[in-house]
Design a protein around this motif. Structure first.
Motif, short mmCIF file in Angstrom:
data_model
loop_
_atom_site.label_atom_id
_atom_site.label_comp_id
_atom_site.label_asym_id
_atom_site.label_seq_id
_atom_site.Cartn_x
_atom_site.Cartn_y
_atom_site.Cartn_z
N PHE A 1 32.54 69.88 67.14
CA PHE A 1 31.80 69.49 65.94
C PHE A 1 30.30 69.47 66.21
O PHE A 1 29.50 70.05 65.45
CB PHE A 1 32.27 68.12 65.45
CG PHE A 1 31.50 67.61 64.26
CD1 PHE A 1 31.92 67.89 62.97
CD2 PHE A 1 30.35 66.84 64.42
CE1 PHE A 1 31.20 67.43 61.87
CE2 PHE A 1 29.63 66.38 63.34
CZ PHE A 1 30.06 66.67 62.05
N ALA B 1 22.48 68.53 57.06
CA ALA B 1 23.24 67.49 57.76
C ALA B 1 23.86 66.51 56.77
O ALA B 1 25.00 66.05 56.96
CB ALA B 1 22.33 66.75 58.73
N HIS C 1 24.39 75.18 63.22
CA HIS C 1 24.17 75.28 61.77
C HIS C 1 22.77 74.78 61.40
O HIS C 1 22.04 75.45 60.66
CB HIS C 1 25.23 74.45 61.05
CG HIS C 1 25.09 74.42 59.56
ND1 HIS C 1 24.90 75.57 58.81
CD2 HIS C 1 25.11 73.39 58.67
CE1 HIS C 1 24.82 75.25 57.52
NE2 HIS C 1 24.93 73.94 57.43
N LEU C 2 22.38 73.63 61.93
CA LEU C 2 21.06 73.09 61.60
C LEU C 2 19.95 73.98 62.15
O LEU C 2 18.86 74.07 61.57
CB LEU C 2 20.92 71.68 62.16
CG LEU C 2 21.87 70.62 61.60
CD1 LEU C 2 21.56 69.26 62.19
CD2 LEU C 2 21.81 70.57 60.08
N PHE D 1 27.39 66.75 55.38
CA PHE D 1 28.51 66.26 56.17
C PHE D 1 28.40 64.75 56.35
O PHE D 1 28.69 64.21 57.42
CB PHE D 1 28.54 66.97 57.53
CG PHE D 1 28.47 68.47 57.42
CD1 PHE D 1 29.57 69.21 57.02
CD2 PHE D 1 27.29 69.15 57.70
CE1 PHE D 1 29.50 70.58 56.91
CE2 PHE D 1 27.21 70.53 57.59
CZ PHE D 1 28.32 71.24 57.18
N GLN E 1 20.03 64.82 66.10
CA GLN E 1 20.02 66.27 66.24
C GLN E 1 18.81 66.90 65.56
O GLN E 1 18.27 67.90 66.03
CB GLN E 1 21.31 66.86 65.65
CG GLN E 1 22.51 66.67 66.56
CD GLN E 1 23.75 67.32 65.99
OE1 GLN E 1 24.14 67.05 64.87
NE2 GLN E 1 24.36 68.19 66.76
N TYR F 1 35.71 68.52 62.19
CA TYR F 1 35.78 67.10 61.82
C TYR F 1 37.23 66.69 61.54
O TYR F 1 37.72 65.66 62.04
CB TYR F 1 34.92 66.85 60.59
CG TYR F 1 35.17 65.52 59.91
CD1 TYR F 1 34.71 64.34 60.47
CD2 TYR F 1 35.89 65.46 58.72
CE1 TYR F 1 34.96 63.12 59.86
CE2 TYR F 1 36.15 64.25 58.10
CZ TYR F 1 35.68 63.08 58.67
OH TYR F 1 35.93 61.88 58.08
N LEU G 1 27.51 71.90 64.50
CA LEU G 1 26.48 71.32 63.64
C LEU G 1 25.09 71.65 64.17
O LEU G 1 24.18 71.98 63.39
CB LEU G 1 26.66 69.80 63.56
CG LEU G 1 25.67 69.07 62.64
CD1 LEU G 1 25.75 69.61 61.21
CD2 LEU G 1 25.93 67.57 62.67
N ASP G 2 24.91 71.62 65.48
CA ASP G 2 23.62 71.98 66.06
C ASP G 2 23.27 73.42 65.73
O ASP G 2 22.14 73.73 65.34
CB ASP G 2 23.66 71.78 67.57
CG ASP G 2 22.33 72.12 68.23
OD1 ASP G 2 21.39 71.32 68.10
OD2 ASP G 2 22.23 73.20 68.84
N ILE H 1 32.61 73.55 60.71
CA ILE H 1 32.22 72.17 60.98
C ILE H 1 33.21 71.21 60.32
O ILE H 1 33.65 70.22 60.93
CB ILE H 1 30.79 71.92 60.47
CG1 ILE H 1 29.78 72.69 61.33
CG2 ILE H 1 30.45 70.42 60.49
CD1 ILE H 1 28.38 72.73 60.75
N PRO I 1 29.57 75.94 57.90
CA PRO I 1 30.08 74.78 57.15
C PRO I 1 31.60 74.64 57.21
O PRO I 1 32.11 73.54 57.42
CB PRO I 1 29.57 75.05 55.73
CG PRO I 1 28.33 75.84 55.91
CD PRO I 1 28.63 76.73 57.08
#
Length: 1155
Positions: A627, A648, A634-635, A651, A684, A606, A631-632, A602, A599
């Motif tokens: 970014f 998601a 993290h998810l 953010f 994503q 950003y 994020l990919d 990310i 987090p």
């Protein structure tokens, strides 16, 4: 030895747990008896002897006979015990004496009788004795007499035991020296190859250890080596292996107790870990090994050792915890120590698994200390600290709320006057600051300041925690300043930080935090006053913090962050390019620091992208890519679709980044990269789920083993994701999350192995433009980009480079306005008479044509030379997703008055696609086809509170049933049969589906969007969790089935997309509310066009759906109002295999050609 012709023998057998030993008593008579000895219990170990007192000998030394006088009228023997289960050396140690006449002995016959002896160290030796006549013999039995030879080894061993026993009782050093001398003689006569060498080593070692305990022997190292050598000679499954383990443990414990050697107590714990499982409960060895002077002593000493965060240190802590089974009084402490070690490793390397494991361990520790128990406040505090750390790392709101609750409970258990109250005040203030930063509730920051001011009163100058408390209060005031910009808070914070830094020791491992905090407030004051000294000092402080941290320390992220802040602050005032470059360097380092939580990284990526765009820096594209990658990743750590969307949504401020990134690439004349970034940044959540369903036929052919492993792991990850979605217990959820990440890492390792194969080097990687272009194989894909920086379109042709179509007349604000106007026009039209003119819709359709689609059509016609009636795919993004692009129409007559200008539907057959990858994936899934089966599912009477009755549903189902060819194995489900379970079953068992019911899009929780069934809702999540690779077509005659999520519009999370994801190649959905009384006209016309040629031997072909819908909406123009024709859209993941003939062109019109 003298004897006569009338000698007699008694053979006495002593049976232990595993071994029988024999001693012989010789009497000069013709009678021989046998006595079988079965031991019940034996005495406690002499001194520190072993717990397997297993064997008894009557009379002489071991297996050697004892001779009793010819004149003896009674049996008189010593009872000796040896603690080895193997061979016995010597006669053992005396534990009792037996005196009994022969007549009394034989009087019992074959029945055993009990014998007992005075207690030895609190334990009563006892045995059962049985005697019987065996046979008579004479002195010619040479074999027996040969075994009566005396043994010097046995005599010295017995003498050593006797001297040892005397030393223990009388504490005379000379006795000890004699014992050691006898045992050394025995060892000298028993070389390494001798079967009694291990026993000789043990006897000598015990004698020396008994002297070391009483400070009469100084050399413990040699004694320990003797025990270690004996253990080496008795590996598993030697019967005396447990005994030798225990012997070595005792030596290590005593050496640790006197010398404090950490390695000794650690080894003792490891040996206990090996001993206890092979030492059954109920045995004497287990009773002393598991007692307070045994393993409990070792656990207690281990719990006092410093925390070691290395892998070896954590393994050691796991060993100690293993010595504390459930119910053990020391388990709670061992749990906490292991949690500390694992958390320390997390602090060093940043692995989320370590943090999760620490939380699990401390949850168990708290559960072992219910309310009212001493120490609960500390355990609550420790668990709360870990939850707060995980919130920092992963941003889960539940962790923060739970941490606050736990700290509040701990504070209640630490009233005024409690020695640890300042800890709780500081910690509770800290998590309130975090929640204030997250939610902005001013009450949180006010409470935090109050708590930390109270804590400072409890930690005056000279208090060991004064520096920390000063730092904490300063941080809280700084946080309030950032919100309120009250200079008083800022100046007080600077003063408090300086005082804290003055007090903290240079070698304090937390000193870097105060350096960074002071740097931050100095930057804030520089922004306010532009005093250059403040920013210069801030930069120096950050550099000092970096020097104090090793390269992988998680807090280096903060150092980079503060340096970036300092350089950016100076750049905004002085505009020196070097400062911007340095700020970008630190953006890069902080966002890529591997041991910091996703987090934070990310968010920083950003901010990097925003700053680069704002200042025109060339690193913007790199920032966007960073970014999306973060994020990919993290998810991917979230184990369910719902939790991925929640992650998601955290953010939400960055939801425009995919289109902003594409706009950035366009402005840099890099159209292929724009396509790649859009594909990577959009959808994503679908991508993360769909990668577990990637077809691997080619891989199965080339590398079947790799393919099998990949498919198995994909299945396990997918199942883990589904199961975790239903877990509500936090501890269980933590365990499931850890298990999910373990599986994910295994899956990633399998993917990496596949990528090592040259032909599969890009397996599941974000696709390149070359990978994506096949999506346009049967017609161009038009990507419409709505960014705050520019609005435009990119056309991906069948071959060659992409084409850019600027839309200079359109801004993001214009699109938002157009979307809202369409929504109002649709609402107004729904209240009109069907024959009334839809003037507003006509105007809006012209705007779509003139400002959006006409420039695109011009390029298609004049540059790409695309023929009319060709297939095109529209891929809208952001605000474009809420505008009916397919309804674009000029609504004007040609200049030569030869007719009306064609609309988009006249020129091309339009379909929508969420992403280019979706088209490619669908083509792969179509490689295997099965005979078609068709099911119509209708629910017109959903029940109370679920919506109004749909009176035309039953007639619609009847109509569909008539139009679908009988060869399709058609069925219908309606009324009471149209339940959630019934609908799911029908989706799984059929390749074609028609759904007529209420559809509800949940804008806040899109995975709860649903079709209304008789009992329960059929949700989007239900559909996504089904894998339907053979499904082909779905017609969703329901409301709002193709409307996306407002929070994440680029995710295209709607019911139609859910069916696509599950496997349907072609789907017709709706953009707004459908009037079921008129929808059936579109349905009838559609299926007539779909199946009209089957009478001539054709086959059901879902690739005709876009053409059939185009024809149907024209055919019903006199029956169905414009908004009800525009509502239906074709969402196609399948490239077309059907094209209308030239003769049909004049008969085919756009969905919006007539009013």
């Amino acid at each position: 030895m003298p004897g006569t012709s009338e000698s007699r023998y008694i053979r006495l057998e002593g049976k232990s747990f595993r071994t029988t030993f024999v001693s012989v008593v010789i009497l000069t008579q013709y009678l021989q008896s046998s006595a079988e000895i079965i031991f019940g219990s034996l005495p406690a170990a002499f001194l520190l002897a072993s717990t397997y007192p297993s064997m008894s000998t009557l009379g002489g030394a071991g297996n050697h006979p004892s001779v009793i006088s010819h004149a003896s009228l009674a049996l008189s023997v010593e009872i000796r015990a040896s603690y080895e289960l193997g061979r016995m050396l010597g006669g053992g140690e005396v534990v009792g004496r037996l005196q009994m006449s022969w007549d009394e002995l034989l009087h019992h016959g074959d029945e055993p009788f009990d014998l007992s002896f005075p207690p030895v160290r609190g334990v009563h030796p006892s045995l059962k004795l049985k005697a019987a006549i065996v046979h008579a013999c004479d002195e010619q039995d040479d074999a027996l007499f040969d075994s009566l030879v005396d043994c010097e080894i046995g005599r010295d061993t017995d003498a050593g035991h006797a001297q040892s026993a005397a030393y223990v009782t009388r504490k005379t050093v000379s006795r000890l020296n004699d014992a050691v001398e006898h045992f050394q003689l025995v060892l000298d006569r028993c070389p390494v190859s001798h079967p009694d060498h291990a026993t000789a080593l043990t006897n000598l070692a015990w004698a020396r250890l008994s002297g070391y305990i009483r400070n009469d022997v100084q050399d413990i190292d040699a004694t320990t080596s003797l025990f270690r050598d004996a253990l080496a000679l008795r590996p598993q499954p030697h019967p005396d292996h447990p005994l030798s383990l225990y012997d070595l443990i005792r030596a290590l414990i005593w050496r640790h107790s006197k010398k404090g050697t950490v390695a000794d107590i650690q080894e003792a714990a490891q040996l206990y870990h090996e001993l206890l499982p092979i030492c059954p409960e109920g045995t004497y060895l287990h009773s002393i090994a598991a007692g307070k002077n045994g393993v409990d002593y070792v656990i207690g000493r281990c719990n006092k050792l410093p925390i070691d965060a290395s892998d070896e240190g954590i393994h050691f802590r796991r060993v100690v915890l293993g010595l504390c089974p459930l119910g053990h009084q020391l388990r709670r402490r061992a749990l906490d120590k292991l949690a500390l070690a694992v958390k320390a490793r997390f602090d060093q390397h940043g692995s989320i698994d370590d943090l999760d494991m620490s939380i699990q361990l401390r949850r168990e520790a708290v559960s072992l200390c219910p309310e009212g128990h001493t120490g609960r406040d500390t355990l609550l505090n420790n668990l709360a600290l870990l939850l707060a750390s995980r919130f920092n790392h992963q941003g889960k709101p539940n962790d923060l709320d739970e941490a606050i609750s736990l700290h509040e409970e701990a504070l209640r258990l630490r009233p005024v006057g409690h020695e640890s109250r300042d800890f709780s005040l500081n910690n509770l203030g800290g998590v309130l600051v975090k929640r204030f930063n997250k939610r902005g509730d001013i009450d949180d920051i006010t409470r935090a300041i109050s708590f930390r001011r109270e804590a400072l009163t409890l930690c005056p100058p000279g208090h060991p925690r004064c520096d920390t408390t000063l730092n904490n209060l300063a941080l809280t005031l700084q946080t309030r300043y950032d919100e309120t910009h009250v200079s008083k808070d800022l100046n007080e914070a600077i003063d408090l930080y300086r005082e804290s830094l003055r007090l903290v020791r240079l070698d304090n491992p937390e000193r870097h935090k105060t350096l960074l905090n002071l740097s931050s407030v100095l930057c804030s004051r520089f922004t306010q006053t532009q005093n250059n000294e403040d920013v210069e000092e801030a930069i120096v402080l950050c550099q000092q913090s970096l020097e104090a941290l090793h390269s992988l320390h998680p807090d280096r992220h903060h150092s980079y962050l503060r340096l970036r802040e300092a350089y950016m602050s100076r750049y905004r005032v002085q505009y020196k390019p070097a400062d911007l470059a340095l700020a970008v360097d630190n953006f890069r380092l902080a966002s890529r620091h591997p041991t910091r939580g996703f987090p934070h990284r990310i968010i920083l990526a950003y901010k990097w992208a925003v700053a680069a765009e704002q200042h025109g820096d060339g690193s913007a594209l790199e920032a966007y890519s960073t970014f999306f990658e973060l994020l990919d990743a993290h998810l991917a750590t979230r184990s369910s679709a719902t939790s991925r969307r929640e992650a998601a949504a955290a953010f939400h401020y960055a939801r425009s980044l995919p289109v902003d990134a594409a706009s950035c690439a366009i402005r840099r004349d890099n159209l292929p990269r724009a396509v790649e970034l859009l594909e990577q940044g959009r959808g994503q959540q679908w991508s993360l789920a769909s990668r577990l369903r990637t077809p691997v036929e080619d891989l199965e052919s080339a590398k079947p083993t790799l393919a099998c492993n990949y498919l198995e792991l994909s299945k396990r990850v997918s199942n883990a994701a589904q199961s975790s979605a239903t877990i509500t217990d936090r501890a269980a959820a933590d365990r499931e999350a850890t298990e999910y990440r373990i599986l994910t890492r295994q899956w990633e390792a399998a993917v990496a192995e596949i990528r090592d194969v040259p032909a599969f080097s890009r397996f599941l990687l974000p696709p390149s433009y070359e990978d994506l272009q096949p999506a346009a194989l049967q017609g161009p894909v038009i990507i419409l980009i709505a960014s705050q920086y520019s609005c435009s379109a990119i056309i991906v042709p069948t071959s060659g480079d992409p084409h850019h179509v600027p839309l200079p007349s359109v801004s993001l604000a214009d699109l938002t306005n157009l979307k809202d106007r369409f929504a109002r026009a649709i609402r107004d039209s729904s209240r009109m008479n069907p024959r009334q003119s839809r003037t507003d819709l006509i105007v809006l359709s012209r705007i779509i044509w003139d400002q959006i689609m006409l420039p695109i059509v011009n390029l298609l016609e004049h540059v790409l030379k695309l023929k009319r009636r060709s297939r095109i795919w529209l891929c809208p993004t952001a605000a474009f997703t809420s505008i009916p692009l397919h309804a674009a129409h000029p609504f004007q007559t040609k200049a030569d008055r030869s007719g009306k200008e064609p609309c988009l539907g006249d020129l091309y057959i339009c379909s929508y696609t969420p992403t280019l990858s979706a088209l490619i994936r669908s083509r792969q899934l179509m490689k295997k086809r099965v005979p078609p089966s068709f099911v119509a599912i209708g629910q017109g009477q959903p029940g109370a509170g679920k919506g109004k009755a749909l009176l035309a549903v039953d007639s619609e189902l009847e109509l569909v049933h008539k139009l679908v060819p009988a060869t399709a194995n058609r069925t219908s489900i309606s009324g009471d049969a149209a339940t959630r379970a019934g609908a799911l079953s029908a989706l799984q068992q059929n390749t074609w589906v028609h759904l007529a019911c209420h559809g509800k899009q949940d804008l806040e929780q899109p995975y709860d969007s649903h079709f209304v069934m008789r009992d329960e809702h059929l949700t989007l999540l239900d559909i996504m969790e089904r894998h339907l690779p053979q499904a082909e077509f779905a017609f969703l005659s329901a409301c709002h089935t193709a409307v996306g999520d407002e929070e994440t519009p680029d995710e295209v999370i709607h019911l139609a997309a859910g069916l696509q994801f599950s496997g349907f190649k072609s789907v017709i959905g709706t953009l707004w509310e459908v009037d079921d009384s008129v929808a059936k006209h579109v349905v009838e016309a559609f299926y007539k066009y779909m199946f009209g040629d089957l009478k001539d031997g054709g086959v059901m072909d879902c690739t005709k759906a876009a053409w059939a819908l185009n024809c149907a909406t024209h055919a019903v123009k006199t029956k169905v109002p414009l908004e009800q024709r525009m509502v239906f859209v074709h969402i196609d993941e399948r490239v077309g295999g059907y094209f209308a003939s030239t003769s049909d062109n004049d008969a085919i019109a756009s969905v919006s050609q007539e009013i």
